[in-house]
Motif scaffolding. Structure first.
Motif, PDB file in Angstrom:
ATOM      1  N   GLY A 193      20.575  20.152  40.182  1.00  0.00           N
ATOM      2  CA  GLY A 193      21.515  19.062  40.413  1.00  0.00           C
ATOM      3  C   GLY A 193      22.945  19.550  40.546  1.00  0.00           C
ATOM      4  N   ASP A 194      23.308  20.551  39.757  1.00  0.00           N
ATOM      5  CA  ASP A 194      24.668  21.081  39.800  1.00  0.00           C
ATOM      6  C   ASP A 194      24.983  21.738  41.124  1.00  0.00           C
ATOM      7  OD1 ASP A 194      25.160  20.302  37.201  1.00  0.00           O
ATOM      8  OD2 ASP A 194      24.416  22.198  36.359  1.00  0.00           O
ATOM      9  N   ARG A 195      23.957  22.185  41.845  1.00  0.00           N
ATOM     10  CA  ARG A 195      24.199  22.969  43.040  1.00  0.00           C
ATOM     11  C   ARG A 195      24.642  22.138  44.241  1.00  0.00           C
ATOM     12  NH1 ARG A 195      19.112  27.239  42.578  1.00  0.00           N
ATOM     13  NH2 ARG A 195      19.846  28.243  40.670  1.00  0.00           N
ATOM     14  N   VAL A 196      24.596  20.813  44.090  1.00  0.00           N
ATOM     15  CA  VAL A 196      25.069  19.965  45.175  1.00  0.00           C
ATOM     16  C   VAL A 196      26.577  20.194  45.340  1.00  0.00           C
ATOM     17  CG1 VAL A 196      25.333  17.620  46.018  1.00  0.00           C
ATOM     18  CG2 VAL A 196      23.292  18.239  44.700  1.00  0.00           C
ATOM     19  N   GLY A 197      26.962  20.776  46.444  1.00  0.00           N
ATOM     20  CA  GLY A 197      28.378  21.058  46.681  1.00  0.00           C
ATOM     21  C   GLY A 197      28.874  22.321  46.010  1.00  0.00           C
ATOM     22  N   ASP A 198      28.005  22.964  45.201  1.00  0.00           N
ATOM     23  CA  ASP A 198      28.467  24.148  44.473  1.00  0.00           C
ATOM     24  C   ASP A 198      28.717  25.329  45.396  1.00  0.00           C
ATOM     25  OD1 ASP A 198      28.967  25.197  41.721  1.00  0.00           O
ATOM     26  OD2 ASP A 198      27.484  26.684  42.370  1.00  0.00           O
ATOM     27  N   SER A 199      27.937  25.427  46.486  1.00  0.00           N
ATOM     28  CA  SER A 199      28.125  26.532  47.428  1.00  0.00           C
ATOM     29  C   SER A 199      29.516  26.508  48.019  1.00  0.00           C
ATOM     30  CB  SER A 199      27.076  26.457  48.548  1.00  0.00           C
ATOM     31  OG  SER A 199      25.784  26.666  48.039  1.00  0.00           O
ATOM     32  N   GLN A 200      29.979  25.308  48.382  1.00  0.00           N
ATOM     33  CA  GLN A 200      31.321  25.206  48.950  1.00  0.00           C
ATOM     34  C   GLN A 200      32.379  25.581  47.933  1.00  0.00           C
ATOM     35  OE1 GLN A 200      32.151  24.684  52.199  1.00  0.00           O
ATOM     36  NE2 GLN A 200      34.146  25.321  51.413  1.00  0.00           N
ATOM     37  N   ARG A 201      32.176  25.172  46.684  1.00  0.00           N
ATOM     38  CA  ARG A 201      33.154  25.519  45.647  1.00  0.00           C
ATOM     39  C   ARG A 201      33.215  27.029  45.443  1.00  0.00           C
ATOM     40  NH1 ARG A 201      31.017  20.793  43.256  1.00  0.00           N
ATOM     41  NH2 ARG A 201      29.587  21.991  41.948  1.00  0.00           N
ATOM     42  N   MET A 202      32.049  27.699  45.524  1.00  0.00           N
ATOM     43  CA  MET A 202      32.035  29.153  45.378  1.00  0.00           C
ATOM     44  C   MET A 202      32.804  29.827  46.505  1.00  0.00           C
ATOM     45  SD  MET A 202      28.374  30.446  43.868  1.00  0.00           S
ATOM     46  CE  MET A 202      27.324  29.597  45.024  1.00  0.00           C
ATOM     47  N   LEU A 203      32.673  29.292  47.717  1.00  0.00           N
ATOM     48  CA  LEU A 203      33.362  29.882  48.861  1.00  0.00           C
ATOM     49  C   LEU A 203      34.868  29.729  48.755  1.00  0.00           C
ATOM     50  CD1 LEU A 203      31.043  28.756  51.807  1.00  0.00           C
ATOM     51  CD2 LEU A 203      31.072  30.952  50.618  1.00  0.00           C
ATOM     52  N   ASP A 204      35.314  28.716  48.010  1.00  0.00           N
ATOM     53  CA  ASP A 204      36.748  28.474  47.863  1.00  0.00           C
ATOM     54  C   ASP A 204      37.381  29.276  46.730  1.00  0.00           C
ATOM     55  OD1 ASP A 204      36.749  26.721  49.971  1.00  0.00           O
ATOM     56  OD2 ASP A 204      36.425  24.947  48.722  1.00  0.00           O
ATOM     57  N   VAL A 205      36.567  29.904  45.890  1.00  0.00           N
ATOM     58  CA  VAL A 205      37.098  30.711  44.780  1.00  0.00           C
ATOM     59  C   VAL A 205      37.947  31.848  45.360  1.00  0.00           C
ATOM     60  CG1 VAL A 205      36.490  32.307  42.922  1.00  0.00           C
ATOM     61  CG2 VAL A 205      35.210  30.173  43.213  1.00  0.00           C
ATOM     62  N   PRO A 206      39.175  32.053  44.868  1.00  0.00           N
ATOM     63  CA  PRO A 206      40.017  33.129  45.406  1.00  0.00           C
ATOM     64  C   PRO A 206      39.439  34.506  45.117  1.00  0.00           C
ATOM     65  CG  PRO A 206      41.049  32.134  43.472  1.00  0.00           C
ATOM     66  CD  PRO A 206      39.872  31.273  43.820  1.00  0.00           C
ATOM     67  N   VAL A 207      39.619  35.420  46.056  1.00  0.00           N
ATOM     68  CA  VAL A 207      39.073  36.767  45.884  1.00  0.00           C
ATOM     69  C   VAL A 207      39.702  37.476  44.690  1.00  0.00           C
ATOM     70  CG1 VAL A 207      38.422  37.077  48.291  1.00  0.00           C
ATOM     71  CG2 VAL A 207      40.740  37.679  47.566  1.00  0.00           C
ATOM     72  N   TYR A 208      40.879  36.999  44.275  1.00  0.00           N
ATOM     73  CA  TYR A 208      41.539  37.585  43.094  1.00  0.00           C
ATOM     74  C   TYR A 208      40.616  37.548  41.883  1.00  0.00           C
ATOM     75  CZ  TYR A 208      44.948  38.241  39.334  1.00  0.00           C
ATOM     76  OH  TYR A 208      45.623  38.705  38.229  1.00  0.00           O
ATOM     77  N   ASP A 209      39.766  36.497  41.801  1.00  0.00           N
ATOM     78  CA  ASP A 209      38.912  36.323  40.629  1.00  0.00           C
ATOM     79  C   ASP A 209      37.771  37.324  40.563  1.00  0.00           C
ATOM     80  OD1 ASP A 209      40.548  34.210  40.143  1.00  0.00           O
ATOM     81  OD2 ASP A 209      39.026  32.645  40.340  1.00  0.00           O
ATOM     82  N   ILE A 210      37.416  37.953  41.685  1.00  0.00           N
ATOM     83  CA  ILE A 210      36.270  38.870  41.669  1.00  0.00           C
ATOM     84  C   ILE A 210      36.636  40.286  42.110  1.00  0.00           C
ATOM     85  CG2 ILE A 210      34.668  36.968  42.103  1.00  0.00           C
ATOM     86  CD1 ILE A 210      34.349  38.094  44.971  1.00  0.00           C
ATOM     87  N   MET A 211      37.878  40.514  42.511  1.00  0.00           N
ATOM     88  CA  MET A 211      38.244  41.831  43.045  1.00  0.00           C
ATOM     89  C   MET A 211      38.262  42.890  41.956  1.00  0.00           C
ATOM     90  SD  MET A 211      42.372  41.561  43.657  1.00  0.00           S
ATOM     91  CE  MET A 211      43.526  41.763  42.282  1.00  0.00           C
ATOM     92  N   ASN A 212      38.098  44.142  42.367  1.00  0.00           N
ATOM     93  CA  ASN A 212      38.206  45.287  41.468  1.00  0.00           C
ATOM     94  C   ASN A 212      39.647  45.786  41.454  1.00  0.00           C
ATOM     95  OD1 ASN A 212      35.346  45.938  40.642  1.00  0.00           O
ATOM     96  ND2 ASN A 212      35.120  45.901  42.854  1.00  0.00           N
ATOM     97  N   SER A 213      40.171  46.015  40.272  1.00  0.00           N
ATOM     98  CA  SER A 213      41.539  46.507  40.135  1.00  0.00           C
ATOM     99  C   SER A 213      41.640  47.258  38.813  1.00  0.00           C
ATOM    100  CB  SER A 213      42.522  45.328  40.151  1.00  0.00           C
ATOM    101  OG  SER A 213      43.848  45.777  40.077  1.00  0.00           O
ATOM    102  N   PRO A 214      42.382  48.386  38.757  1.00  0.00           N
ATOM    103  CA  PRO A 214      43.128  49.030  39.844  1.00  0.00           C
ATOM    104  C   PRO A 214      42.192  49.671  40.874  1.00  0.00           C
ATOM    105  CG  PRO A 214      43.134  50.426  37.906  1.00  0.00           C
ATOM    106  CD  PRO A 214      42.500  49.122  37.492  1.00  0.00           C
ATOM    107  N   VAL A 215      42.783  50.089  41.984  1.00  0.00           N
ATOM    108  CA  VAL A 215      42.018  50.605  43.113  1.00  0.00           C
ATOM    109  C   VAL A 215      42.066  52.126  43.139  1.00  0.00           C
ATOM    110  CG1 VAL A 215      41.735  50.519  45.608  1.00  0.00           C
ATOM    111  CG2 VAL A 215      42.652  48.536  44.394  1.00  0.00           C
ATOM    112  N   GLU A 216      40.916  52.738  43.397  1.00  0.00           N
ATOM    113  CA  GLU A 216      40.864  54.199  43.563  1.00  0.00           C
ATOM    114  C   GLU A 216      41.387  54.551  44.956  1.00  0.00           C
ATOM    115  OE1 GLU A 216      40.067  58.051  42.140  1.00  0.00           O
ATOM    116  OE2 GLU A 216      39.881  56.141  41.093  1.00  0.00           O
TER     117      GLU A 216
END
Length: 385
Positions: A193-216
């Protein structure tokens, strides 16, 4: 050097009837370079994390949906006694990190890009990062959404994106693995039930939240050996290239694939041309592609072409059954890197458009004049591998 002592019998194997949901979990839990697919014990193909990420196949679908002939032909295969150069070519042209190894016609094991790089490390001192890196990288801003990242990865056929902060400085990197890991984790923590519309919300998450830092990072004057060692040590598939005096500015990317591609350079009479997704060739042949690129390079005596890379990427759009294809041509020359990109219905049309753009871009290179000869210098550096 052949791969007899480099290849390994240790690999992950799944049957073509396995659910895609299980395969996605294996990529999350084991982080394999690739998974061998068999059908009733017979080799069927290899699937990578990138293919799983970019596919629209549901979790309940079977793995065979990703190993149809249109996707995996020709499936990468190497003999256990194969030469390292040829094995590197197979991996690059198949856009794969792992290839199956056969002995007397039977599946024996696998060989990965890491296996090859570790075996030839001592020979890579002859090359610098500047010789083989890719300049002008595709980038994202920290507030760009994951959906935009996925689209760019698909469009350009790449596996990583440098992330820039509001000042335009390098602050992180996002890879296909980061996105796959995020999507799998989010899917596992939501109910139907939670997945209704959840895919779109995931696509809108900023890359800042999942990026690797610091960078090699690495620099242009570093050796290919130093870059490869850094990637192998930390299990990175690529490094950001920055100026020696400022690691905040990204000017390029070097990947394990770039180094593998360099291993395929030869001193043969014809220029070395690497083709990615070669299975997409329709009314055009490898020989005609090589000849066309040589014809362009032959015109410019001041431009010494060291290597050419041609990549094909298929879009979903079709015209009377023929897919819209993007072709990218990149030359590494003594004047720097020069590229041309074009689209058309079918690989041949796309390649001709890209070739025309390439020649126009060549003419813009400073100091390039028309003539009837060319010479490659980088090739001899790898003669001992």
């Amino acid at each position: 050097m052949n791969i007899a002592d480099i290849a390994t019998t240790e690999f992950i194997e799944v049957d073509a009837g396995t659910r895609m949901g299980k395969v996605r979990s294996q990529f999350e839990n084991g982080n394999p370079k690739g998974i061998i697919v068999t059908n009733d014990g017979e080799y069927e193909g290899v699937i990578s994390e990138r293919e799983v990420l970019q596919s629209h196949v549901e979790d309940d679908a079977k793995v065979s949906a990703l190993t149809k002939p249109s996707r995996s032909t020709p499936s990468p295969k190497v003999d256990r006694q194969e030469d390292v150069r040829e094995t590197a070519r197979v991996l690059v042209e198949s856009n794969a990190k792992v290839a199956p190894v056969f002995e007397h016609g039977e599946l024996w094991g696998v060989i990965s890009n890491d296996d090859i790089l570790e075996a030839v490390l001592d020979n890579l001192d002859a090359l610098t990062v500047e010789d083989i890196y890719t300049d002008d990288p595709v980038t994202l801003r920290e507030d760009d959404g994951i959906g935009k990242a996925i689209n760019l990865l698909r469009e350009h056929g790449i596996s990583r994106l440098p992330i820039l902060n509001e000042n335009g400085y390098l602050s992180g990197v996002v890879t296909t693995h980061d996105i796959a890991d995020f999507v799998i984790r989010k899917s596992d923590t939501t109910t139907t039930g939670d997945r209704v519309g959840d895919s779109q919300r995931m696509l809108d998450v900023p890359v800042y939240d999942i990026m690797n830092s610091p960078v090699e990072t690495t620099t242009l004057d570093a050796t290919a050996k130093e870059a490869a060692e850094a990637m192998l040590e930390d299990d990175y598939a690529g490094l950001m290239v920055t100026p020696a005096d400022d690691d905040r500015v990204v000017i390029g990317i070097i990947t394990k694939t770039d180094i593998l591609r360099a291993l395929t350079f030869t001193e043969e009479e014809h220029m070395d041309v690497q083709i990615t997704n070669i299975s997409m060739l329709d009314t055009i042949t490898r020989e005609s592609i090589v000849q066309s690129i040589e014809d362009v390079s032959d015109k410019y005596a001041d431009m010494q072409v060291m290597h050419a890379h041609v990549r094909f990427h298929e879009h979903n759009e079709k015209l009377r059954g023929t897919p819209l294809v993007q072709s990218q041509i990149r030359l590494r020359t003594n004047k720097g890197q020069v590229a041309g990109t074009g689209e058309g219905y079918g690989a041949e049309n796309a390649f001709r458009v890209a070739l025309d753009k390439l020649e126009r871009n060549v003419l813009e290179l400073k100091g390039v004049t028309s003539d009837e000869e060319y010479r490659g210098q980088l090739l001899r550096k790898l003669n001992e591998i």
